[in-house]
Motif scaffolding. Sequence first.
Motif, PDB file in Angstrom:
ATOM      1  N   SER A 150      34.458  37.774  39.431  1.00 41.81           N
ATOM      2  CA  SER A 150      33.622  38.560  40.351  1.00 41.81           C
ATOM      3  C   SER A 150      33.782  38.045  41.782  1.00 41.81           C
ATOM      4  CB  SER A 150      32.164  38.521  39.923  1.00 41.81           C
ATOM      5  OG  SER A 150      31.651  37.208  39.995  1.00 41.81           O
ATOM      6  N   GLN A 209      36.971  39.548  43.059  1.00 46.29           N
ATOM      7  CA  GLN A 209      36.795  40.970  43.362  1.00 46.29           C
ATOM      8  C   GLN A 209      36.013  41.157  44.657  1.00 46.29           C
ATOM      9  OE1 GLN A 209      34.984  42.417  39.797  1.00 46.29           O
ATOM     10  NE2 GLN A 209      36.947  42.727  38.737  1.00 46.29           N
ATOM     11  N   ARG A 210      34.972  40.350  44.873  1.00 48.48           N
ATOM     12  CA  ARG A 210      34.197  40.450  46.115  1.00 48.48           C
ATOM     13  C   ARG A 210      35.054  40.086  47.322  1.00 48.48           C
ATOM     14  NH1 ARG A 210      30.231  37.981  43.008  1.00 48.48           N
ATOM     15  NH2 ARG A 210      30.694  35.970  43.963  1.00 48.48           N
ATOM     16  N   ALA A 267      38.292  40.509  47.539  1.00 51.10           N
ATOM     17  CA  ALA A 267      39.278  41.561  47.734  1.00 51.10           C
ATOM     18  C   ALA A 267      38.655  42.825  48.306  1.00 51.10           C
ATOM     19  CB  ALA A 267      39.987  41.871  46.421  1.00 51.10           C
ATOM     20  N   GLN A 268      37.442  43.147  47.868  1.00 55.83           N
ATOM     21  CA  GLN A 268      36.754  44.364  48.313  1.00 55.83           C
ATOM     22  C   GLN A 268      35.308  44.022  48.641  1.00 55.83           C
ATOM     23  OE1 GLN A 268      37.402  46.923  44.967  1.00 55.83           O
ATOM     24  NE2 GLN A 268      39.408  47.558  45.689  1.00 55.83           N
ATOM     25  N   PRO A 269      35.049  43.401  49.787  1.00 59.06           N
ATOM     26  CA  PRO A 269      33.696  42.927  50.089  1.00 59.06           C
ATOM     27  C   PRO A 269      32.692  44.040  50.349  1.00 59.06           C
ATOM     28  CG  PRO A 269      35.127  42.617  51.980  1.00 59.06           C
ATOM     29  CD  PRO A 269      36.000  43.080  50.850  1.00 59.06           C
ATOM     30  N   HIS A 270      33.155  45.247  50.627  1.00 58.22           N
ATOM     31  CA  HIS A 270      32.247  46.347  50.932  1.00 58.22           C
ATOM     32  C   HIS A 270      31.675  47.010  49.679  1.00 58.22           C
ATOM     33  CE1 HIS A 270      36.220  48.063  50.363  1.00 58.22           C
ATOM     34  NE2 HIS A 270      35.636  49.180  49.995  1.00 58.22           N
ATOM     35  N   LEU A 271      32.233  46.746  48.519  1.00 62.88           N
ATOM     36  CA  LEU A 271      31.762  47.388  47.284  1.00 62.88           C
ATOM     37  C   LEU A 271      30.603  46.619  46.685  1.00 62.88           C
ATOM     38  CD1 LEU A 271      35.102  48.364  45.513  1.00 62.88           C
ATOM     39  CD2 LEU A 271      33.577  49.801  46.860  1.00 62.88           C
TER      40      LEU A 271
END
Length: 66
Positions: free
Chosen positions: A48, A51-52, A54-58
Amino acid sequence: MDIALMSMALSQGKVQQEASMSVMKMAMGNVEQQGEALQRLMTTTDTSAIQRAAQPHLGGNIDLKL
């Protein structure tokens, strides 16, 4: 040739070279920090966190309707 003019030109060249080296050292320090952070991220088993990163806006907002 004018010796004073030549001396000034050499002095300016030395200052420019020192400034260039200073900027290069700062850039190398930044790259080292980024490399260390990337290395820590790659060795982590927390998917996780990866993933955060790589895509901090999600996943930051939740839309609710009642």
